[in-house]
Design an enzyme around this catalytic site. Structure first.
Site, PDB file in Angstrom:
ATOM      1  N   LYS A 106      43.963  53.108  37.201  1.00 46.99           N
ATOM      2  CA  LYS A 106      42.613  53.393  37.247  1.00 46.99           C
ATOM      3  C   LYS A 106      43.014  52.977  38.682  1.00 46.99           C
ATOM      4  CE  LYS A 106      37.795  53.312  36.514  1.00 46.99           C
ATOM      5  NZ  LYS A 106      37.493  51.988  35.957  1.00 46.99           N
ATOM      6  N   GLN A 107      43.613  51.472  39.283  1.00 47.86           N
ATOM      7  CA  GLN A 107      43.104  50.921  40.555  1.00 47.86           C
ATOM      8  C   GLN A 107      43.945  50.235  40.308  1.00 47.86           C
ATOM      9  OE1 GLN A 107      39.533  49.720  39.174  1.00 47.86           O
ATOM     10  NE2 GLN A 107      39.740  47.747  40.217  1.00 47.86           N
ATOM     11  N   TRP A 125      32.827  41.325  39.439  1.00 50.62           N
ATOM     12  CA  TRP A 125      33.605  40.255  40.609  1.00 50.62           C
ATOM     13  C   TRP A 125      33.895  41.084  42.144  1.00 50.62           C
ATOM     14  CZ3 TRP A 125      39.129  42.164  41.378  1.00 50.62           C
ATOM     15  CH2 TRP A 125      39.496  43.386  40.858  1.00 50.62           C
ATOM     16  N   ASP A 126      33.833  41.958  42.257  1.00 50.81           N
ATOM     17  CA  ASP A 126      33.432  42.860  43.219  1.00 50.81           C
ATOM     18  C   ASP A 126      32.792  42.251  44.612  1.00 50.81           C
ATOM     19  OD1 ASP A 126      33.515  45.622  41.173  1.00 50.81           O
ATOM     20  OD2 ASP A 126      32.675  46.571  42.581  1.00 50.81           O
ATOM     21  N   GLU A 142      41.319  49.321  34.213  1.00 45.39           N
ATOM     22  CA  GLU A 142      41.357  49.869  32.659  1.00 45.39           C
ATOM     23  C   GLU A 142      41.497  50.847  32.066  1.00 45.39           C
ATOM     24  OE1 GLU A 142      36.721  47.234  34.835  1.00 45.39           O
ATOM     25  OE2 GLU A 142      37.107  49.633  34.418  1.00 45.39           O
TER      26      GLU A 142
END
Length: 767
Positions: free
Chosen positions: A602-603, A359-360, A490
Site C-alpha cells: 500500500k505504501q 502517527w502522520d 496495511e
C-alpha cells in the site's frame, strides 16, 4: 482519467463554469480554516442539490460508540468523531419572494470560484437567471480571521443585472446539525440556549458525553454605496435556528451587500458562563474594525506566513500551484498556537478519519512545522504527546502490558485509542516508534536537547518498556522476534517480524539508553526526578539492551535485501505494471482476502525505514531495496508517493522523482483517488513539502550542520525554499546554473552544499 477542472494558477485555486456534479469536490478543495476552526466551501444561500455540509471547531469531538459485531478484549469503546458544528455561514436569499437556489433557478452563468491562497480568502461569483427578464449577480467572499481566530467574515454582494426587484436576506444560525457518519444516529449536540438581540444572535450548544460548550454567534449589516442601511430585524426563531431578515428594493444595475460577522467561542478557551460575553466582544471588535480593515489584516497575516513558508517553482505552473495548495492547507489546519491541538488527516475539510491525530504528525508533519515556523511550534506537537503519556500507558495496560509500558494510540483526540479495526488497533504498533523518531528528529534539527530531560525521556522509557515486553524470545533462532503485527503496509495483517517494526523497536530501545546516559551526565536533577518517577533500574535497562542486541531482522541472503516480513518471498511476486488496469485500485476491486495474499504494498514499509534512517544504509543498499519494493507498491495511501519521490531523487532517478512529486502535490487537486469530495489529505501534504526540501533540495543534518544535495527536475527552470534552522533563516535557490544559499540570520552559519562545506555570512533581511 483524473478529475482535472481546477485551472492552473500560481496563487489561486480556480473553478470556472457551473457543474453540479463537482459541488462536493469543490466544497473540499475550497475549504478554509485558521487553525482554530474551519469549514467546507458550502454555499451561503440554500442549495437543494447534493452537498456535504461541514463546519468544525478544533479540539471539539464526540466519542461515538464503537459499532462492531463482536467485542474483543482491549477494544476501544468509541471512535472519536470531529463534530459537524452549528452552521454560521447561512444566508438565505429571496428574489421577489423566490428562493435563490442554484439547483432550481432557470440557468446559472458566469460561475466561478477562487481560493486566493496568497491573501487567505475564498470567493464565489455567478449570475442566477430566474426568468428572461430577471437575473442577479452574486459575489460572495469569506475568510476565517487568522488574527482573531474565533471570527469568520462574509461579504455577500448582490446586483440586479436584469429587472427591478425586492431582495430579501435571511442570515441565520442553525444548530440542528448532524454528522453524516454517526455510528448509531446519536445526537452529538444538545442545544441549551438561544438569544437574539438587535442584529446579534447567539446559540449555546453542548456536546453530549464530552461536555464541550460552544457559542455560535452572528451579526449582520446591510451596506449600499458605502453606507450602512437601517433595516427591520424581524426575528424568526425555533429551538434550533435563529433567523434575521433584511429587505431592500433594487433597481436594475443597483448593488447591495450583506456583511455577516460570525464564528465560535468554545469552552476550550472560555468558561462556560463567559461564552456569550466572549462572543459579544468578538462581534464588537469585528463591527468597529469593519470588513475592509479585517480583510487587510488577513492579507498581512498570510503575507507573514508566506514570507517563510513559500516554495517557488519556475517553469511548471501546475507543480507551483500544487505545492502552494499543500502549504496553504497545512497552515489553515494548524498554526502551532495551542499545544492541545494537533493535525487531523482531513484537517477541516471533511469528517473522514474523525479529525483525530495519527502517527502522520510525527512522521510527516513535524519537519514542515519545524522548518517553516519557530521551533516552539514543533515543540508543542511533541508536548501534545507528552501530555498524553498517561493515556498511552493506560492503552498498553488494556492490552496486558505493565510496569509503565506505553502504546500510543493509532487514532486519538485525547490520548485514548479510538480506532476500530483490530488489525490497526492492536497490531500497527510501529506508530510507537514514530513518537521517538520525532523527538530525535526535533533535537537533531533544532539543537534543543532540553526537551529530552524535560519531557522526552519519559516518553522514550515508556516506549522502550513496551518494545521490551512486546518482543518474544525464540529459542530456535536465539533471537527476539515481534509477532502478530501490521507494518505501514496495511495490505499485510498479522505478520511475524515486519522488518520496519523490528528495526524501529531496536532503535527506540537504543535511543532510550543513549538519552538516559546523556541526561544522567548533564541534567542531574531531571535524571533523579525521572528515575524516581519511573523506578527504572540497571537490571531493567540491561534486559532492554539484550532485546535490542538480539533483535531478529528478516533477510534474504540470496537477494541481499531485508524482507518486509517473514515469508514475504513465499508470495507470487508480480510487478504492479503487469496488473491489468481493470484491477486498480486493488482496495476497491479486490476482496480483502485476495489483497492480503498478494505481494502488493500500500505504501512505503521497508522503504519507510530507509527514509527515516537514511544514514544507516548506503546508497547502493537503498537502490537495491527501492528496485525490489517500489515495483510492488500500488501507492494507494496518500502517504506513499512523497517517500518514494525523496528516495528516487537521492538515486538520481529524476523522472520518477518528479512523477511522484506531482502525484503527491496534486493528489487532491486532480483527485487521483476519486475521493476528494470526502475531504483533502492534509497530513500527506507535509510529505509534498518534504519531497521538495528533502528530495530535490536534499536537506539533511550532517555533523550538526544543514546539508543540501540539490537536484533539479528537467521540467523546472529552478526552485527555491526557506528553512528556519536554529533561528537562522536559510534561503536555498536552485537553478540550472547552480545552487545558492543565503542566510538572513545574525550569525555566520556553516552549511554543506553539494558536498562542499561553506560558512555563510548573514545578509540583511531586505537584501
Amino acid at each position: 482519467m483524473n478529475q482535472e477542472y481546477i485551472k492552473p494558477n500560481a496563487w489561486s485555486i480556480i473553478e470556472e463554469g457551473w457543474n453540479p456534479g463537482l459541488v462536493k469536490s469543490s466544497e473540499s478543495l475550497f475549504s478554509i480554516g485558521n487553525g482554530a476552526m474551519g469549514q467546507r466551501a458550502n454555499f451561503e444561500e440554500q442549495y437543494s442539490g447534493e452537498t456535504f455540509q461541514g463546519s468544525y471547531v478544533a479540539g471539539v469531538y464526540y466519542p461515538d460508540k464503537t459499532r462492531v459485531g463482536w467485542w474483543k478484549n482491549g477494544y476501544p469503546e468509541y471512535f472519536a468523531k470531529v463534530l459537524n458544528a452549528p452552521n454560521f455561514i447561512g444566508i438565505d436569499v429571496f428574489i421577489d419572494g423566490e428562493p435563490l437556489d442554484l439547483h432550481k433557478v432557470d440557468k446559472v452563468s458566469d460561475y466561478s470560484r477562487e481560493l486566493n491562497m496568497k491573501e487567505g480568502w475564498y470567493e464565489r461569483t455567478f449570475i442566477a437567471h430566474f426568468s428572461i427578464d430577471k437575473a442577479v449577480k452574486v459575489v460572495a467572499r469569506r475568510f476565517l480571521c487568522l488574527e482573531v481566530d474565533e471570527l469568520g467574515v462574509i461579504n455577500y454582494q448582490v446586483t440586479a443585472v436584469k429587472g427591478n426587484m425586492k431582495i430579501e436576506f435571511q442570515p441565520y444560525l442553525d444548530a440542528g446539525i448532524t454528522n453524516e457518519d454517526s455510528n448509531w444516529d446519536d445526537a452529538f449536540w444538545e442545544i441549551e440556549e438561544l438569544i437574539s438581540e438587535d442584529h446579534q444572535a447567539f446559540i449555546r450548544s453542548r456536546t453530549n458525553k464530552t461536555n464541550f460548550h460552544v457559542c455560535t454567534f452572528m451579526q449582520s449589516e446591510l451596506v449600499q454605496n458605502g453606507e450602512h442601511l437601517q433595516y427591520a430585524n424581524h426575528l424568526e426563531q425555533n429551538n434550533k435556528v435563529i433567523r434575521h431578515t433584511a429587505a431592500i428594493e433594487l433597481e436594475e444595475n443597483e448593488t447591495v451587500t450583506l456583511r455577516k460577522y460570525a464564528g465560535y467561542c468554545s469552552s476550550l478557551n472560555h468558561q462556560q458562563y463567559e461564552l456569550f460575553d466572549a462572543a459579544r466582544k468578538v462581534l464588537t471588535h469585528a463591527t468597529l474594525t469593519g470588513y475592509d480593515v479585517l480583510l487587510q489584516g488577513q492579507i498581512e497575516q498570510w503575507a507573514q506566513i508566506w514570507a517563510m513558508a513559500d516554495i517557488t517553482i519556475d517553469g511548471d505552473l501546475k507543480a507551483q500551484q500544487g505545492i502552494r495548495f499543500n502549504i496553504f492547507q497545512l497552515n489553515q489546519t494548524y498554526l502551532g498556537k495551542d499545544a492541545r491541538l494537533n493535525i487531523g488527516p482531513k484537517g477541516f475539510t471533511g469528517e473522514k478519519y474523525g479529525g483525530s491525530t495519527y502517527w502522520d504528525t510525527e512522521a510527516y508533519c513535524i519537519p514542515f512545522y519545524m522548518a517553516t515556523k519557530d521551533q516552539q511550534v514543533a515543540r508543542n506537537l511533541l508536548k501534545y504527546r507528552y501530555e498524553q503519556l498517561d493515556k498511552a500507558i493506560e492503552n498498553a495496560e488494556k492490552l496486558g502490558f505493565s510496569n509503565g509500558a506505553a502504546l500510543y494510540p493509532m487514532v486519538t483526540m485525547n490520548g485514548e485509542e479510538s480506532h476500530n479495526e483490530w488489525e490497526i488497533t492492536f497490531e500497527e504498533i510501529h506508530r510507537n516508534g514514530a513518537m521517538v523518531f520525532a523527538i530525535y528528529n526535533y533535537v537533531r534539527y533544532t539543537g534543543d536537547f532540553s526537551y529530552v530531560p524535560e519531557m522526552g525521556l519519559e516518553v522514550m522509557i515508556a516506549i522502550a518498556r513496551f518494545w521490551h515486553q512486546r518482543a518474544t524470545f525464540s529459542q530456535k533462532a536465539n533471537k527476539y522476534m515481534i509477532l502478530g503485527v501490521t507494518g505501514p503496509n496495511e495490505y499485510e495483517n498479522n505478520v511475524n517480524n515486519n522488518w520496519y517494526t523490528n528495526y524501529l523497536a531496536k532503535w527506540c530501545i537504543n535511543q532510550a539508553l543513549e538519552n538516559l546516559d546523556k541526561v544522567k551526565d548533564g541534567y542531574d536533577d531531571d535524571y533523579k526526578r525521572i528515575i524516581g518517577l519511573t523506578h527504572l533500574s540497571g537490571s531493567e535497562t540491561a534486559s532492554w539492551r539484550e532485546v535490542a542486541d538480539q533483535m531478529y531482522e528478516p533477510i534474504d541472503e540470496e537477494l541481499g535485501i531485508y524482507l518486509q516480513q517473514d515469508g514475504f518471498l513465499d508470495k507470487e511476486i508480480i510487478p504492479v505494471e503487469e496488473l491489468d488496469s481493470k484491477h486498480r485500485p486493488i482496495n476497491q476491486k479486490w476482496s480483502w482476502d485476495r489483497i492480503l495474499r498478494s505481494c502488493y504494498i500500500k505504501q512505503a514499509d521497508v522503504l519507510q525505514g530507509f527514509y527515516f534512517f537514511e544514514d544507516h544504509f548506503t546508497k547502493q543498499e537503498l537502490e537495491k531495496h527501492f528496485d525490489f519494493y517500489e515495483p510492488l507498491t500500488v501507492h494507494e495511501s496518500s502517504l506513499s508517493p512523497c517517500v518514494h519521490s525523496i528516495q528516487a531523487a537521492k538515486l538520481d532517478r529524476m523522472d520518477q522523482a518528479y512523477e511522484f512529486y506531482l502525484r503527491t502535490s496534486r493528489l487532491d487537486l486532480d483527485d487521483y483517488n476519486k475521493e476528494v469530495e470526502e475531504g483533502c489529505h492534509i497530513t500527506s501534504m507535509a510529505g509534498t513539502w518534504m519531497s521538495i526540501v528533502e528530495g530535490f533540495g536534499g536537506l539533511k543534518i550532517v555533523d550538526d550542520k544543514p546539508s543540501f544535495e540539490t537536484k533539479l527536475p528537467e521540467q523546472w527552470d529552478g526552485f527555491s525554499f526557506k528553512i528556519n534552522f536554529r533561528n537562522q533563516i536559510l534561503h536555498v535557490q536552485v537553478s540550472k546554473s547552480g545552487t545558492e544559499v543565503i542566510t538572513y540570520g545574525t550569525e555566520p552559519v556553516d552549511v554543506i552544499i553539494n558536498g562542499k562545506e561553506i560558512t555563510l555570512q548573514p545578509q540583511l533581511i531586505n537584501a
